[in-house]
Scaffold this motif. Structure first.
Motif, PDB file in Angstrom:
ATOM      1  N   VAL A 198     -19.738 -27.909  -8.545  1.00  0.00           N
ATOM      2  CA  VAL A 198     -19.030 -29.155  -8.842  1.00  0.00           C
ATOM      3  C   VAL A 198     -17.758 -29.205  -8.017  1.00  0.00           C
ATOM      4  CG1 VAL A 198     -17.849 -30.519 -10.607  1.00  0.00           C
ATOM      5  CG2 VAL A 198     -19.979 -29.318 -11.156  1.00  0.00           C
ATOM      6  N   LYS A 199     -17.642 -30.255  -7.199  1.00  0.00           N
ATOM      7  CA  LYS A 199     -16.436 -30.507  -6.420  1.00  0.00           C
ATOM      8  C   LYS A 199     -15.874 -31.855  -6.846  1.00  0.00           C
ATOM      9  CE  LYS A 199     -18.077 -27.907  -2.388  1.00  0.00           C
ATOM     10  NZ  LYS A 199     -18.386 -27.979  -0.933  1.00  0.00           N
ATOM     11  N   LEU A 205     -11.652 -30.075 -12.878  1.00  0.00           N
ATOM     12  CA  LEU A 205     -13.022 -30.241 -13.361  1.00  0.00           C
ATOM     13  C   LEU A 205     -13.904 -29.094 -12.896  1.00  0.00           C
ATOM     14  CD1 LEU A 205     -15.146 -31.849 -14.865  1.00  0.00           C
ATOM     15  CD2 LEU A 205     -15.467 -33.243 -12.813  1.00  0.00           C
ATOM     16  N   GLY A 206     -13.832 -28.734 -11.628  1.00  0.00           N
ATOM     17  CA  GLY A 206     -14.649 -27.635 -11.128  1.00  0.00           C
ATOM     18  C   GLY A 206     -14.326 -26.325 -11.817  1.00  0.00           C
ATOM     19  N   ARG A 207     -13.050 -26.059 -12.058  1.00  0.00           N
ATOM     20  CA  ARG A 207     -12.665 -24.822 -12.738  1.00  0.00           C
ATOM     21  C   ARG A 207     -13.168 -24.807 -14.179  1.00  0.00           C
ATOM     22  NH1 ARG A 207      -7.778 -25.722  -9.636  1.00  0.00           N
ATOM     23  NH2 ARG A 207      -6.722 -26.711 -11.411  1.00  0.00           N
ATOM     24  N   LEU A 208     -13.087 -25.958 -14.841  1.00  0.00           N
ATOM     25  CA  LEU A 208     -13.556 -26.040 -16.218  1.00  0.00           C
ATOM     26  C   LEU A 208     -15.064 -25.826 -16.295  1.00  0.00           C
ATOM     27  CD1 LEU A 208     -13.125 -26.597 -19.214  1.00  0.00           C
ATOM     28  CD2 LEU A 208     -13.282 -29.053 -18.712  1.00  0.00           C
ATOM     29  N   VAL A 209     -15.818 -26.439 -15.393  1.00  0.00           N
ATOM     30  CA  VAL A 209     -17.271 -26.263 -15.389  1.00  0.00           C
ATOM     31  C   VAL A 209     -17.640 -24.796 -15.156  1.00  0.00           C
ATOM     32  CG1 VAL A 209     -19.400 -26.805 -14.145  1.00  0.00           C
ATOM     33  CG2 VAL A 209     -17.796 -28.632 -14.709  1.00  0.00           C
ATOM     34  N   ALA A 210     -16.985 -24.142 -14.212  1.00  0.00           N
ATOM     35  CA  ALA A 210     -17.314 -22.751 -13.893  1.00  0.00           C
ATOM     36  C   ALA A 210     -17.091 -21.841 -15.094  1.00  0.00           C
ATOM     37  CB  ALA A 210     -16.485 -22.276 -12.700  1.00  0.00           C
ATOM     38  N   GLN A 211     -15.934 -21.946 -15.744  1.00  0.00           N
ATOM     39  CA  GLN A 211     -15.668 -21.101 -16.906  1.00  0.00           C
ATOM     40  C   GLN A 211     -16.596 -21.445 -18.063  1.00  0.00           C
ATOM     41  OE1 GLN A 211     -13.478 -18.362 -17.325  1.00  0.00           O
ATOM     42  NE2 GLN A 211     -14.790 -18.224 -19.125  1.00  0.00           N
ATOM     43  N   SER A 212     -16.860 -22.730 -18.250  1.00  0.00           N
ATOM     44  CA  SER A 212     -17.720 -23.157 -19.352  1.00  0.00           C
ATOM     45  C   SER A 212     -19.131 -22.610 -19.196  1.00  0.00           C
ATOM     46  CB  SER A 212     -17.753 -24.684 -19.434  1.00  0.00           C
ATOM     47  OG  SER A 212     -16.469 -25.205 -19.715  1.00  0.00           O
ATOM     48  N   LEU A 213     -19.663 -22.612 -17.978  1.00  0.00           N
ATOM     49  CA  LEU A 213     -21.008 -22.078 -17.765  1.00  0.00           C
ATOM     50  C   LEU A 213     -21.044 -20.578 -17.982  1.00  0.00           C
ATOM     51  CD1 LEU A 213     -22.196 -24.211 -14.721  1.00  0.00           C
ATOM     52  CD2 LEU A 213     -22.809 -24.480 -17.127  1.00  0.00           C
ATOM     53  N   ALA A 590     -18.925 -29.570 -23.085  1.00  0.00           N
ATOM     54  CA  ALA A 590     -18.177 -30.797 -22.793  1.00  0.00           C
ATOM     55  C   ALA A 590     -17.879 -30.938 -21.309  1.00  0.00           C
ATOM     56  CB  ALA A 590     -16.874 -30.819 -23.599  1.00  0.00           C
ATOM     57  N   ALA A 591     -17.725 -29.811 -20.606  1.00  0.00           N
ATOM     58  CA  ALA A 591     -17.452 -29.873 -19.166  1.00  0.00           C
ATOM     59  C   ALA A 591     -18.593 -30.542 -18.419  1.00  0.00           C
ATOM     60  CB  ALA A 591     -17.224 -28.461 -18.623  1.00  0.00           C
ATOM     61  N   VAL A 592     -19.828 -30.252 -18.828  1.00  0.00           N
ATOM     62  CA  VAL A 592     -20.993 -30.881 -18.192  1.00  0.00           C
ATOM     63  C   VAL A 592     -21.043 -32.361 -18.541  1.00  0.00           C
ATOM     64  CG1 VAL A 592     -23.521 -30.836 -18.016  1.00  0.00           C
ATOM     65  CG2 VAL A 592     -22.236 -28.694 -18.200  1.00  0.00           C
ATOM     66  N   THR A 595     -18.664 -34.283 -16.293  1.00  0.00           N
ATOM     67  CA  THR A 595     -19.230 -34.406 -14.945  1.00  0.00           C
ATOM     68  C   THR A 595     -20.350 -35.432 -14.919  1.00  0.00           C
ATOM     69  OG1 THR A 595     -18.720 -32.061 -14.606  1.00  0.00           O
ATOM     70  CG2 THR A 595     -20.206 -33.106 -13.024  1.00  0.00           C
ATOM     71  N   HIS A 596     -21.240 -35.351 -15.898  1.00  0.00           N
ATOM     72  CA  HIS A 596     -22.367 -36.273 -15.950  1.00  0.00           C
ATOM     73  C   HIS A 596     -21.908 -37.707 -16.170  1.00  0.00           C
ATOM     74  CE1 HIS A 596     -25.693 -38.298 -18.317  1.00  0.00           C
ATOM     75  NE2 HIS A 596     -26.226 -38.100 -17.139  1.00  0.00           N
ATOM     76  N   ALA A 597     -20.912 -37.899 -17.044  1.00  0.00           N
ATOM     77  CA  ALA A 597     -20.420 -39.253 -17.301  1.00  0.00           C
ATOM     78  C   ALA A 597     -19.822 -39.868 -16.042  1.00  0.00           C
ATOM     79  CB  ALA A 597     -19.387 -39.223 -18.421  1.00  0.00           C
ATOM     80  N   ALA A 598     -19.099 -39.053 -15.267  1.00  0.00           N
ATOM     81  CA  ALA A 598     -18.506 -39.567 -14.034  1.00  0.00           C
ATOM     82  C   ALA A 598     -19.568 -40.013 -13.040  1.00  0.00           C
ATOM     83  CB  ALA A 598     -17.615 -38.498 -13.404  1.00  0.00           C
ATOM     84  N   LEU A 599     -20.686 -39.260 -12.988  1.00  0.00           N
ATOM     85  CA  LEU A 599     -21.736 -39.533 -11.998  1.00  0.00           C
ATOM     86  C   LEU A 599     -22.737 -40.577 -12.473  1.00  0.00           C
ATOM     87  CD1 LEU A 599     -22.300 -35.842 -10.909  1.00  0.00           C
ATOM     88  CD2 LEU A 599     -21.177 -37.639  -9.576  1.00  0.00           C
ATOM     89  N   GLY A 600     -22.995 -40.624 -13.779  1.00  0.00           N
ATOM     90  CA  GLY A 600     -23.864 -41.671 -14.317  1.00  0.00           C
ATOM     91  C   GLY A 600     -25.311 -41.557 -13.915  1.00  0.00           C
ATOM     92  N   LEU A 601     -25.883 -40.365 -13.988  1.00  0.00           N
ATOM     93  CA  LEU A 601     -27.291 -40.151 -13.630  1.00  0.00           C
ATOM     94  C   LEU A 601     -28.137 -40.248 -14.898  1.00  0.00           C
ATOM     95  CD1 LEU A 601     -29.440 -39.213 -11.520  1.00  0.00           C
ATOM     96  CD2 LEU A 601     -28.909 -36.874 -12.244  1.00  0.00           C
TER      97      LEU A 601
END
Length: 660
Positions: A198-199, A205-213, A590-592, A595-601
Motif C-alpha cells: 500500500v502506497k 496509511l501504509g504504516r498502519l496496514v503493515a503493522q495491522s497485517l 480497519a486499516a484494510v 484502504t478499500h474505501a479509498a479505492l472503491g473496488l
C-alpha cells in the motif's frame, strides 16, 4: 501467536501482579518472568515490536564494567510467542575494557489462572511445581519452563556468565505448553490472505496496514479437530477464541485480500449453528453462536456465567449471511457457497421466527437465563442502551443496526437463493421491503435521526449513537435518509475525537471513557467509513479515516480495541482505555477497510463485473494497493490525486465499470 499471547511492562518484565502474564487458550501459563542480573533489575531504555509475535526489550546493567558515563553492558531480550508457548533469547554484550562476571537469573512462576479470573482482578489459587522441576500441571494443562545450560534453583533458572572485553553471549529459555483440552489451536499453514503493498500520499496509511497485517497474522486460529478452517480470534488477551460477531466482521473486512479466511470462518460457525432451543445457552435452530470457550466462563464480579458454547448474540446470524454473500461476490468458489446453503437457509428462517418472538417484525433480544449478557448486540455492556436523558432501556431490545443487518441478509440471501436455483427469493425480498417500511415508521425520532433501539414498550430509545452508521450500505435507508444519517455522524458531537464516538457528547449518558457510551472503537468507525464510502459520502468517510490514522501512530500503529472519546483539541493525542485488547482483530482490519474505501473496488464475480467507485475527489489523496484479490487473482488498484481510478491485472472475463 494465537492461541498464545503475552502481556508485560515496557521493561519486558512479567510481574506477579495485575493482568501481566503469558496466556495460552484461556489459561495464564506464565504469571511471573523477571530477569535479574546479580539479583538486580537492569535499567530499561527501549522496547519495540520485532515482527509478528516478536518483541524486543533493551536494558543496561550500569553497575558492571568500567566506571564511566557511557554504559558498557547491554541486555537485549527477544521474546517470541509461539503456538506451543513462548521462547526468549537474552543477549548480553560487553564493551568494557575489563572482564565482567555476573549471575543471570530468570525468576518464574505459573498459576494456570482462568482468563476471566485474571480480567476480574481476582487472585488465582497457587499451583505447586511438579517434582521439584519448573513444571506445573492442572486441569489437563501442563507447563514446563526450561533454560539451555541453566541450573534450577527454586523457581529460578540461573546462568553464570563471564564476558571478556568485546564479548557477548545469548541465553535461551522457553515455555512449553501441553493442552489437550484447548478448543482452539494454531493453524499449520501459511496466512490465508495476501499482503498488499500500500502506497499513499498519506504515508501513515501504509504504516498502519503493515503493522495491522502483522497483528492479524498473529490472531489466526483453528478449532481443535478442524485444522483446515482458519478464523481470527477476537483479541489479545481476553478474547482469543472464536467470536461469532467479531470473527465475521474481521473476515468481511479482509475480503479484498482473498476469500479463504471468510470460508474458514463461515464453516467453523456453520458447524456449531444452533439446532435446538436451550434457554441457558441461548441456542435456537439456525442461530449462529456468540463465543466458544473450553468450559463455563465465570466472572465473579458481576455474576456472569456463560456456558462453553454460548449463543447470546442477536447480530451474528444476519452477519453470517452477509459474509457468505459478500465472499461469493469476491470470488468464493460456487461449490463452497453451495455447501453452505443449508446453513444459510436455516439462518434465514431464524430471522423470521426465534429472532422475533413477539411477531412485530423486528429482531430483538432478552437474556432469559438471568446469567448471560444483558445486551446482545456489539455494544454488549449492561449500560449501553440508554435514552438521551441517560436512563436505561428495559428489554426486550430491538437494536437499530440489527434491523439493517436483517434487511441486508434477506436481500443478499435472496440473491444467493436465486443464483443457485433454490426457492424463497421472493419471500425474503418481501421480508426486506416490509422491514424497511416498519423501520421508517417506528425508528425515526423527532431529532431527525434513527433511534438507537426500541425498548420493551416499543418506545424509540432516542440516544444519538454510532449504531445508526451501521445502517449505511445495508440498503434499508433511501438516499435522503442516508444523507441525514451522514450529517449527524459528521457533527462535532459525534466526530470531534480520533474516530467516531459511540455516543453523542450531547447525550446525558456520554462519558469519553465509557466502554460503549462515548468511547471510540476503531472497528465501529471502520464499519461506518465503509458504509459512508459505499453510499457516496466520501468527505465524511475521509474525515473519520483521518481520525483513525491520527490515533494509530501514538499506539505504534496497533489500533486498540477502543480508546477514549475525548475531543482531539482537548487532549492532543488519544487517551488509552484501560484493559483494552491490543491487538484486536476487527481493529487491525480497519486499516484494510480504509484502504478499500479509498479505492472503491466492488466486484461481482458471479456477474462478471467490477465496479470501481473511489471516494469522490480522492479526499485521502493518491492511494495504490498492489495485492487486492478478485476471484483468486491478485490485482493492483489505484486512485490518483484527482480521483481517477485504475485496475491492473484483472482477468479479461470481467467488465470494469468506473463511476468515481
Amino acid at each position: 501467536m494465537a492461541p498464545t499471547s503475552a502481556l508485560s511492562g515496557a521493561d519486558g518484565q512479567i510481574r506477579a501482579a495485575g493482568v501481566q502474564g503469558a496466556f495460552h487458550a484461556d489459561r495464564r501459563v506464565v504469571s511471573e518472568a523477571v530477569l535479574l542480573i546479580d539479583g538486580r533489575e537492569a535499567e530499561p531504555i527501549a522496547h519495540a515490536a520485532a515482527g509478528p509475535g516478536r518483541s524486543r526489550f533493551t536494558s543496561l546493567a550500569r553497575w558492571l564494567g568500567d566506571v564511566q558515563p557511557d554504559p558498557v553492558v547491554r541486555v537485549d531480550r527477544l521474546r517470541e510467542i509461539r503456538a506451543y508457548g513462548m521462547a526468549e533469547e537474552i543477549t548480553i554484550a560487553s564493551t568494557a575494557t575489563m572482564p565482567v562476571v555476573m549471575t543471570v537469573a530468570m525468576r518464574v512462576d505459573c498459576d494456570l489462572a482462568a482468563i476471566e479470573t485474571v480480567k476480574s482482578g481476582y487472585a488465582a489459587e497457587p499451583v505447586t511445581p511438579v517434582g521439584g522441576e519448573l513444571t506445573w500441571a492442572s486441569g489437563g494443562t501442563t507447563v514446563a519452563m526450561t533454560g539451555e545450560g541453566a541450573e534450577v534453583h527454586g523457581r529460578e533458572l540461573r546462568w553464570e556468565v563471564a564476558l571478556k572485553p568485546g564479548e557477548s553471549t545469548t541465553l535461551c529459555w522457553r515455555v512449553m505448553v501441553t493442552d489437550p483440552a484447548a478448543v482452539v489451536a494454531a493453524p499449520a499453514g501459511p496466512v490465508e490472505w495476501t499482503r498488499p503493498e500500500v502506497k499513499a500520499t498519506d504515508r501513515r496509511l501504509g504504516r498502519l496496514v503493515a503493522q495491522s497485517l502483522d497483528d492479524l497474522a498473529g490472531l489466526r486460529l483453528t478449532e481443535t479437530g478442524h485444522p483446515a478452517d482458519t478464523f481470527l480470534g477476537a483479541g489479545v488477551p481476553w478474547f482469543l477464541t472464536v467470536f461469532g460477531r467479531d470473527s465475521l466482521w474481521a473476515a468481511r473486512m479482509l475480503l479484498p485480500l482473498g476469500t479463504d479466511l471468510a470460508r474458514g470462518t463461515l464453516r467453523v460457525l456453520a458447524r456449531r449453528q444452533g439446532v435446538k432451543h436451550d434457554p441457558l445457552t441461548g441456542e435456537a435452530p439456525g442461530k449462529i453462536m456468540h463465543e466458544l470457550r473450553r468450559g463455563e466462563f465465570v466472572v465473579p464480579v458481576n455474576g456472569l456465567r456463560l456456558p462453553a458454547a454460548y449463543y447470546g448474540t442477536i447480530d451474528a446470524t444476519p452477519l453470517w449471511i452477509g459474509l457468505l454473500h459478500d465472499a461469493w461476490r469476491w470470488g468464493l468458489p460456487e461449490g463452497e457457497v453451495e455447501a453452505l446453503l443449508p446453513a444459510m437457509e436455516a439462518a434465514l428462517s431464524w430471522l423470521a421466527t426465534d429472532a422475533d418472538p413477539d411477531g412485530d417484525g423486528f429482531l430483538e433480544y432478552i437474556d432469559v437465563s438471568g446469567r448471560g449478557l444483558a445486551n446482545q448486540g456489539w455494544k454488549d455492556s449492561g449500560d449501553s442502551v440508554r435514552f438521551r436523558d441517560g436512563s436505561l432501556a428495559d428489554p426486550p431490545i430491538a437494536l437499530a443496526e440489527v434491523q439493517g443487518y436483517a434487511y441486508e441478509a434477506a436481500v443478499k440471501g435472496a440473491a444467493i437463493l436465486d443464483a443457485f436455483g433454490r426457492p424463497g427469493g421472493d419471500v425474503w425480498r418481501a421480508y426486506a421491503a416490509a422491514m424497511a417500511t416498519r423501520f421508517r415508521e417506528r425508528f425515526w425520532v423527532e431529532g431527525g435521526y434513527p433511534a438507537l433501539a426500541l425498548d420493551r414498550d416499543k418506545r424509540p430509545v432516542d440516544a444519538l449513537t454510532s449504531n445508526i452508521g451501521h445502517l449505511l450500505g445495508t440498503g434499508i435507508l433511501n438516499h435522503e435518509e442516508s444523507a441525514r444519517v451522514a450529517s449527524f455522524l459528521a457533527s462535532p458531537e459525534m466526530s470531534a475525537g480520533f474516530g467516531l464516538r459511540t455516543m453523542s457528547s450531547a447525550d446525558k449518558g456520554f462519558s469519553p471513557l465509557s466502554y460503549h457510551c462515548g468511547s471510540v472503537w476503531p472497528h465501529d468507525t471502520a464499519v461506518v467509513i465503509a458504509g459512508l464510502a459505499r453510499d457516496g459520502f466520501g468527505a465524511e468517510a475521509a474525515a473519520l479515516a483521518e481520525g483513525l490514522l491520527a490515533a494509530a501512530e501514538p499506539f505504534e500503529n496497533r489500533l486498540p480495541e477502543l480508546l477514549s472519546g475525548d475531543a482531539r483539541d482537548a487532549v492532543g493525542r488519544p487517551v488509552p482505555y484501560p484493559a483494552s485488547c491490543r491487538p484486536q482483530a476487527w481493529s487491525a482490519a480497519a486499516a484494510v477497510v480504509i484502504t478499500h474505501a479509498a479505492l472503491g473496488l466492488y466486484p461481482d464475480v458471479p456477474g462478471g463485473t467490477v465496479d470501481l467507485r473511489p471516494m469522490a475527489g480522492a479526499p485521502l489523496g493518491a492511494v495504490t494497493a498492489d495485492g487486492f484479490v478478485v476471484a483468486g487473482t491478485p490485482v493492483s488498484v489505484s486512485v490518483d490525486a484527482a480521483g481517477a481510478a485504475e485496475i491492473d491485472r484483472l482477468p479479461d472475463r470481467f467488465t470494469v465499470v468506473t463511476t468515481g
